[in-house]
Write a protein that holds these residues in place. Structure first.
Motif, PDB file in Angstrom:
ATOM      1  N   LEU A   1       0.863  -1.178   0.000  1.00 15.34           N
ATOM      2  CA  LEU A   1       0.000   0.000   0.000  1.00 15.34           C
ATOM      3  C   LEU A   1       0.904   1.235   0.000  1.00 15.34           C
ATOM      4  N   PRO A   2       1.036   1.921  -1.123  1.00 12.27           N
ATOM      5  CA  PRO A   2       1.939   3.081  -1.185  1.00 12.27           C
ATOM      6  C   PRO A   2       1.553   4.149  -0.169  1.00 12.27           C
ATOM      7  N   GLY A   3       2.545   4.814   0.343  1.00 12.86           N
ATOM      8  CA  GLY A   3       2.315   5.866   1.320  1.00 12.86           C
ATOM      9  C   GLY A   3       3.580   6.676   1.555  1.00 12.86           C
ATOM     10  N   ASP A   4       3.454   7.698   2.377  1.00 14.38           N
ATOM     11  CA  ASP A   4       4.592   8.579   2.658  1.00 14.38           C
ATOM     12  C   ASP A   4       4.807   8.725   4.159  1.00 14.38           C
ATOM     13  N   SER A   5       4.502   7.665   4.893  1.00 13.76           N
ATOM     14  CA  SER A   5       4.674   7.707   6.342  1.00 13.76           C
ATOM     15  C   SER A   5       6.125   7.389   6.710  1.00 13.76           C
ATOM     16  N   PRO A   6       6.514   7.646   7.958  1.00  9.25           N
ATOM     17  CA  PRO A   6       7.874   7.267   8.383  1.00  9.25           C
ATOM     18  C   PRO A   6       8.159   5.779   8.219  1.00  9.25           C
TER      19      PRO A   6
END
Length: 253
Positions: free
Chosen positions: A10-15
Motif C-alpha cells: 500500500l503506497p504511502g509517505d509515512s515514516p
C-alpha cells in the motif's frame, strides 16, 4: 510493480514507508523472535505486542480494512489449534460442559497468539515495503547471492505462474469441468502436474536467456543507499521494545 506487489503493498509517505527495507526486515525478524520466545502462560506481553503493532499501523496510516483480510492467511493454523484442547492428554478441565486438556488449551493459545502477531508483523512489512526494494535490501544485508537471485526471480515470476494457472482453470471450466467437485480431483492433480512442468521448463528457458546475456549468478546491490545509523536506531525501536517486553515476561514469570 507486479500483481503480487500491488495486492500486498500500500503506497504511502509515512515514516514506516520511508524506512529502508533492510531496517524493516531486521526489525521484523527481531520482533517475531521476541514474540516466539515469550512464555505462552502469560497474557500481558501479548497485549503489549498487539498494542505496539496497532501503533505502527497508525503511524503508517494503514486502514484496518486493508490489513484485516490479509491476516486471514493464518486461518488453517487457527483451525489446527482448535482441535488441540480435545486431542491432548491429561490433566483436563471442564469448560461449558466440554472436557478439555489444559496442555492443549495452552498450546492452542500459544499458536493463535504468536501466529497472529507474527502474521501481523509480516503483513506490516509487506504493506509498507515495495517489491522492488527487497532484492537490493537483501543484498545490502549481505545475504548469499543465490538467495537474493531466488527471491528476485520468485517475485518476478510468481504472477506469471498464477496467471497461467488461472488460464488453465478457465479453460477447464469452459470445457464443462467443475473444479469444486471431488470427482474432478484427478483432473485437478493432473493440472497441477502440468503447471509444475511448464514452470520448470520456463525456468530453464529464462536461465538460458539470462546466461546468454552475461548473467553470472549475482544480483547487483541496486536501489537506495545503505541505511544510516540514525535510520537503524529509529527503525529498530519497535523491535527493541519487543525484546524488552519478552525479557520482562521471563523476569516476572
Amino acid at each position: 510493480m507486479s500483481v503480487l506487489g500491488s495486492r500486498l503493498h500500500l503506497p504511502g509517505d509515512s515514516p514506516v514507508h520511508r524506512a529502508p527495507a533492510e531496517v524493516k526486515i531486521v526489525c521484523a525478524v527481531a520482533a517475531v523472535s521476541a514474540v516466539v520466545a515469550t512464555p505462552r502462560e502469560m497474557f500481558w506481553p501479548y497485549l503489549v505486542f498487539a498494542l505496539g503493532i496497532v501503533a505502527v499501523w497508525r503511524t503508517a496510516r494503514l486502514p484496518p480494512r486493508w490489513v484485516a483480510p490479509r491476516l486471514l492467511i493464518e486461518v488453517p493454523f487457527v483451525v489446527l489449534a482448535v482441535g488441540l484442547p480435545f486431542a491432548a492428554g491429561d490433566p483436563r478441565v471442564t469448560v461449558a460442559g466440554l472436557s478439555l486438556s489444559t496442555a492443549g488449551l495452552w498450546a492452542a493459545w500459544g499458536i493463535v497468539a504468536k501466529g497472529t502477531l507474527g502474521v501481523a508483523i509480516s503483513v506490516t512489512v509487506a504493506t509498507t515495503t515495495g517489491v522492488r526494494e527487497l532484492p537490493g535490501a537483501l543484498s545490502r544485508l549481505r545475504l548469499p547471492g543465490m538467495i537474493v537471485v531466488i527471491v528476485a526471480l520468485m517475485l518476478r515470476y510468481v504472477d506469471v505462474i498464477a496467471d497461467e494457472a488461472a488460464r488453465m482453470r478457465l479453460a477447464r471450466i469452459a470445457r464443462g469441468d467443475d473444479p469444486r467437485t471431488l470427482r474432478q480431483i484427478g483432473a485437478t492433480a493432473r493440472g497441477l502436474g502440468s503447471l509444475f512442468l511448464r514452470s520448470y521448463e520456463r525456468g530453464e528457458r529464462v536461465h538460458l536467456a539470462m546466461v546468454s546475456r552475461g548473467f553470472t549468478g549475482v544480483v547487483p546491490a541496486f536501489g537506495a543507499d545503505s541505511a544510516t545509523a540514525r535510520q537503524w536506531a529509529l527503525g529498530c525501536l519497535p523491535a527493541l521494545a519487543a525484546v524488552f517486553v519478552c525479557a520482562g515476561a521471563w523476569l516476572t514469570r
